[in-house]
Design a protein around this motif. Structure first.
Motif, PDB file in Angstrom:
ATOM      1  N   THR A 185      10.607  -4.837  -7.337  1.00 20.58           N
ATOM      2  CA  THR A 185      10.025  -3.867  -6.404  1.00 20.58           C
ATOM      3  C   THR A 185      10.922  -3.704  -5.186  1.00 20.58           C
ATOM      4  OG1 THR A 185       7.812  -4.437  -7.151  1.00 20.58           O
ATOM      5  CG2 THR A 185       7.970  -3.369  -5.003  1.00 20.58           C
ATOM      6  N   LYS A 186      11.437  -4.825  -4.689  1.00 17.54           N
ATOM      7  CA  LYS A 186      12.347  -4.767  -3.537  1.00 17.54           C
ATOM      8  C   LYS A 186      13.583  -3.930  -3.863  1.00 17.54           C
ATOM      9  CE  LYS A 186      15.025  -7.453  -0.326  1.00 17.54           C
ATOM     10  NZ  LYS A 186      15.591  -8.706   0.081  1.00 17.54           N
ATOM     11  N   ARG A 187      14.095  -4.126  -5.060  1.00 17.31           N
ATOM     12  CA  ARG A 187      15.309  -3.398  -5.451  1.00 17.31           C
ATOM     13  C   ARG A 187      15.064  -1.906  -5.622  1.00 17.31           C
ATOM     14  NH1 ARG A 187      17.566  -8.016  -9.506  1.00 17.31           N
ATOM     15  NH2 ARG A 187      18.795  -9.131  -7.943  1.00 17.31           N
ATOM     16  N   LEU A 188      13.857  -1.540  -6.041  1.00 18.43           N
ATOM     17  CA  LEU A 188      13.547  -0.113  -6.210  1.00 18.43           C
ATOM     18  C   LEU A 188      13.271   0.570  -4.874  1.00 18.43           C
ATOM     19  CD1 LEU A 188      11.127  -0.212  -9.304  1.00 18.43           C
ATOM     20  CD2 LEU A 188      13.492   0.600  -9.271  1.00 18.43           C
ATOM     21  N   ALA A 189      12.913  -0.242  -3.861  1.00 17.28           N
ATOM     22  CA  ALA A 189      12.483   0.337  -2.584  1.00 17.28           C
ATOM     23  C   ALA A 189      13.669   0.710  -1.698  1.00 17.28           C
ATOM     24  CB  ALA A 189      11.603  -0.671  -1.847  1.00 17.28           C
ATOM     25  N   ASP A 190      13.470   1.710  -0.851  1.00 12.49           N
ATOM     26  CA  ASP A 190      14.472   2.045   0.166  1.00 12.49           C
ATOM     27  C   ASP A 190      14.262   1.189   1.408  1.00 12.49           C
ATOM     28  OD1 ASP A 190      15.850   4.198  -1.198  1.00 12.49           O
ATOM     29  OD2 ASP A 190      13.924   5.226  -1.082  1.00 12.49           O
ATOM     30  N   HIS A 191      13.044   0.691   1.563  1.00 16.20           N
ATOM     31  CA  HIS A 191      12.753  -0.254   2.641  1.00 16.20           C
ATOM     32  C   HIS A 191      11.701  -1.216   2.097  1.00 16.20           C
ATOM     33  CE1 HIS A 191      11.724  -1.830   6.585  1.00 16.20           C
ATOM     34  NE2 HIS A 191      10.467  -1.712   6.200  1.00 16.20           N
ATOM     35  N   PHE A 192      11.868  -2.506   2.383  1.00  8.71           N
ATOM     36  CA  PHE A 192      10.955  -3.496   1.809  1.00  8.71           C
ATOM     37  C   PHE A 192      10.749  -4.630   2.801  1.00  8.71           C
ATOM     38  CE2 PHE A 192      10.041  -7.343  -0.580  1.00  8.71           C
ATOM     39  CZ  PHE A 192       9.111  -6.912  -1.522  1.00  8.71           C
ATOM     40  N   ASP A 193       9.510  -5.038   2.932  1.00  5.12           N
ATOM     41  CA  ASP A 193       9.210  -6.107   3.866  1.00  5.12           C
ATOM     42  C   ASP A 193       8.049  -6.925   3.308  1.00  5.12           C
ATOM     43  OD1 ASP A 193       9.707  -7.383   6.242  1.00  5.12           O
ATOM     44  OD2 ASP A 193       8.095  -6.316   7.287  1.00  5.12           O
ATOM     45  N   VAL A 194       8.189  -8.234   3.314  1.00  2.00           N
ATOM     46  CA  VAL A 194       7.077  -9.062   2.854  1.00  2.00           C
ATOM     47  C   VAL A 194       6.849 -10.198   3.840  1.00  2.00           C
ATOM     48  CG1 VAL A 194       8.639 -10.227   1.227  1.00  2.00           C
ATOM     49  CG2 VAL A 194       6.197 -10.572   0.993  1.00  2.00           C
ATOM     50  N   VAL A 195       5.579 -10.389   4.163  1.00  3.58           N
ATOM     51  CA  VAL A 195       5.185 -11.500   5.025  1.00  3.58           C
ATOM     52  C   VAL A 195       4.115 -12.257   4.254  1.00  3.58           C
ATOM     53  CG1 VAL A 195       4.168 -12.173   7.229  1.00  3.58           C
ATOM     54  CG2 VAL A 195       5.595 -10.125   7.099  1.00  3.58           C
ATOM     55  N   SER A 196       4.324 -13.572   4.091  1.00  3.12           N
ATOM     56  CA  SER A 196       3.381 -14.334   3.279  1.00  3.12           C
ATOM     57  C   SER A 196       3.170 -15.699   3.889  1.00  3.12           C
ATOM     58  CB  SER A 196       3.938 -14.450   1.855  1.00  3.12           C
ATOM     59  OG  SER A 196       2.937 -14.954   1.006  1.00  3.12           O
ATOM     60  N   GLY A 197       1.931 -16.135   3.876  1.00  2.34           N
ATOM     61  CA  GLY A 197       1.604 -17.448   4.429  1.00  2.34           C
ATOM     62  C   GLY A 197       0.247 -17.868   3.911  1.00  2.34           C
ATOM     63  N   PRO A 198      -0.257 -18.991   4.405  1.00  7.09           N
ATOM     64  CA  PRO A 198      -1.539 -19.504   3.906  1.00  7.09           C
ATOM     65  C   PRO A 198      -2.709 -18.540   4.121  1.00  7.09           C
ATOM     66  CG  PRO A 198      -0.523 -21.033   5.487  1.00  7.09           C
ATOM     67  CD  PRO A 198       0.364 -19.841   5.416  1.00  7.09           C
ATOM     68  N   GLU A 199      -2.522 -17.585   5.051  1.00  7.29           N
ATOM     69  CA  GLU A 199      -3.638 -16.636   5.274  1.00  7.29           C
ATOM     70  C   GLU A 199      -3.511 -15.375   4.430  1.00  7.29           C
ATOM     71  OE1 GLU A 199      -0.320 -15.703   7.270  1.00  7.29           O
ATOM     72  OE2 GLU A 199      -1.287 -17.652   7.552  1.00  7.29           O
ATOM     73  N   GLY A 200      -2.463 -15.284   3.626  1.00  4.32           N
ATOM     74  CA  GLY A 200      -2.357 -14.144   2.722  1.00  4.32           C
ATOM     75  C   GLY A 200      -0.967 -13.547   2.657  1.00  4.32           C
ATOM     76  N   THR A 201      -0.883 -12.426   1.956  1.00  6.04           N
ATOM     77  CA  THR A 201       0.415 -11.780   1.721  1.00  6.04           C
ATOM     78  C   THR A 201       0.311 -10.308   2.050  1.00  6.04           C
ATOM     79  OG1 THR A 201       0.924 -13.353  -0.040  1.00  6.04           O
ATOM     80  CG2 THR A 201       2.161 -11.290  -0.061  1.00  6.04           C
ATOM     81  N   ARG A 202       1.362  -9.797   2.687  1.00  6.95           N
ATOM     82  CA  ARG A 202       1.424  -8.383   3.039  1.00  6.95           C
ATOM     83  C   ARG A 202       2.789  -7.855   2.652  1.00  6.95           C
ATOM     84  NH1 ARG A 202      -1.895  -5.379   6.376  1.00  6.95           N
ATOM     85  NH2 ARG A 202      -0.531  -3.750   7.137  1.00  6.95           N
ATOM     86  N   VAL A 203       2.791  -6.851   1.816  1.00  6.64           N
ATOM     87  CA  VAL A 203       4.061  -6.244   1.408  1.00  6.64           C
ATOM     88  C   VAL A 203       4.049  -4.781   1.828  1.00  6.64           C
ATOM     89  CG1 VAL A 203       5.606  -5.713  -0.533  1.00  6.64           C
ATOM     90  CG2 VAL A 203       4.152  -7.740  -0.637  1.00  6.64           C
ATOM     91  N   VAL A 204       5.148  -4.325   2.435  1.00  3.47           N
ATOM     92  CA  VAL A 204       5.308  -2.902   2.716  1.00  3.47           C
ATOM     93  C   VAL A 204       6.577  -2.446   2.015  1.00  3.47           C
ATOM     94  CG1 VAL A 204       5.598  -1.125   4.483  1.00  3.47           C
ATOM     95  CG2 VAL A 204       4.178  -3.121   4.965  1.00  3.47           C
ATOM     96  N   ALA A 205       6.452  -1.444   1.180  1.00  2.00           N
ATOM     97  CA  ALA A 205       7.624  -0.906   0.482  1.00  2.00           C
ATOM     98  C   ALA A 205       7.639   0.605   0.669  1.00  2.00           C
ATOM     99  CB  ALA A 205       7.560  -1.264  -1.002  1.00  2.00           C
ATOM    100  N   GLU A 206       8.821   1.142   0.908  1.00  2.00           N
ATOM    101  CA  GLU A 206       8.919   2.593   1.110  1.00  2.00           C
ATOM    102  C   GLU A 206       9.889   3.183   0.119  1.00  2.00           C
ATOM    103  OE1 GLU A 206       8.464   2.829   5.941  1.00  2.00           O
ATOM    104  OE2 GLU A 206      10.067   3.937   4.928  1.00  2.00           O
ATOM    105  N   ILE A 207       9.586   4.407  -0.276  1.00  2.00           N
ATOM    106  CA  ILE A 207      10.528   5.105  -1.136  1.00  2.00           C
ATOM    107  C   ILE A 207      10.734   6.508  -0.583  1.00  2.00           C
ATOM    108  CG2 ILE A 207       8.816   5.868  -2.849  1.00  2.00           C
ATOM    109  CD1 ILE A 207      11.164   4.650  -4.777  1.00  2.00           C
ATOM    110  N   ARG A 208      11.986   6.876  -0.414  1.00  2.00           N
ATOM    111  CA  ARG A 208      12.289   8.199   0.158  1.00  2.00           C
ATOM    112  C   ARG A 208      12.077   9.289  -0.877  1.00  2.00           C
ATOM    113  NH1 ARG A 208      16.526   5.601   3.023  1.00  2.00           N
ATOM    114  NH2 ARG A 208      18.016   5.981   1.362  1.00  2.00           N
ATOM    115  N   LEU A 209      11.638  10.428  -0.407  1.00  2.01           N
ATOM    116  CA  LEU A 209      11.399  11.544  -1.335  1.00  2.01           C
ATOM    117  C   LEU A 209      12.544  12.546  -1.256  1.00  2.01           C
ATOM    118  CD1 LEU A 209       7.624  12.043  -0.574  1.00  2.01           C
ATOM    119  CD2 LEU A 209       8.621  11.135  -2.688  1.00  2.01           C
TER     120      LEU A 209
END
Ligand SMILES: Nc1ncnc2c1ncn2[C@@H]1O[C@H](COP(=O)(O)OP(=O)(O)OP(=O)(O)O)[C@@H](O)[C@H]1O
Ligand SMILES: [Mg+2]
Length: 209
Positions: A185-209
């Motif tokens: 997913t990171k490789r397919l994305a134009d922008h990728f960010d992941v934050v993960s810890g004991p309280e959960g995981t948040r991923v933001v991925a962007e793809i340009r149109l």
């Protein structure tokens, strides 16, 4: 035919009516749109073709202003789609959000490769949520400013990814899958960010149109 007046008006501000008309005819022909069929919502399809004509025929002093006028019209007429948000708990929710990704990709006019990328990214992130966090949320948000893109946000309150660095290095061995969903997913994305810890995981991925 009246529908064409706006775009013709823009061109005639910078070009002779004859050149403006033939540029417009050529652009319409390339997009297989007859002058009678043309609607304002088609303007964004003609924009890139007309830009070429502007670069070739408009004097240097006026070029920037002509391109800006065309870009504004394209921006206004580009199709948009509403954002969507899906709560995930089951495998069935994964296929629901996968279908939403495809629908939104097509609605915003993405090419088929981009639609496929978005669909894949969304279903990898959604499947991870269901498999490893139990439940969570996936959002697909079309952004229509100067940089048109789709933003995918996946969030959960699960246990987090303990070996995130290893996973993203490509050397991770998964017991449950191939261990390539997140990195892929990171490789397919134009922008990728992941934050993960004991309280959960948040991923933001962007793809340009
Ligand atoms: N949302 C999440 N919450 C907790 N752990 C996660 C989450 N997403 C991924 N993980 C962990 O990170 C690892 C890597 O995920 P990734 O999607 O890259 O591979 P995978 O799911 O194991 O295999 P596949 O290639 O089939 O997706 C998973 O094995 C899991 O341990
Ligand atoms: Mg996975």
């Amino acid at each position: 035919m009246d529908e064409l007046n706006e775009i013709r008006g823009i061109l005639e501000r910078y070009l002779s009516p004859m050149i403006a008309r033939s540029m417009l005819q050529r652009a319409l022909r390339e997009r297989s749109i007859t002058p009678e069929q043309y609607k304002r919502s088609d303007a964004h399809k003609l924009g890139p073709l007309l830009e070429r004509g502007v670069l070739l025929f408009v004097s240097e002093a006026d070029r920037e202003s002509a391109l800006r006028a065309l870009a504004t019209l394209c921006e206004e007429t580009r199709p948009t789609a509403a954002a969507c948000r899906v709560e995930l708990t089951t495998e069935n929710d994964v296929s629901i959000v996968r279908n939403e990704a495809r629908r939104i990709g097509e609605e915003v006019g993405a090419d088929s490769y981009t639609v496929q990328k978005v669909t894949t990214m969304v279903s990898e992130l959604a499947r991870n949520i269901v498999m490893y966090a139990g439940s969570g949320t996936l959002e697909i948000i079309p952004i229509n400013d100067h940089q048109r893109r789709l933003v995918i946000r996946a969030s959960d309150k699960g246990p987090g990814i303990p070996n995130l660095q290893l996973v993203l290095s490509g050397r991770y061995r998964s017991k449950t899958g191939l261990g390539r969903g997140l990195l892929g997913t990171k490789r397919l994305a134009d922008h990728f960010d992941v934050v993960s810890g004991p309280e959960g995981t948040r991923v933001v991925a962007e793809i340009r149109l």
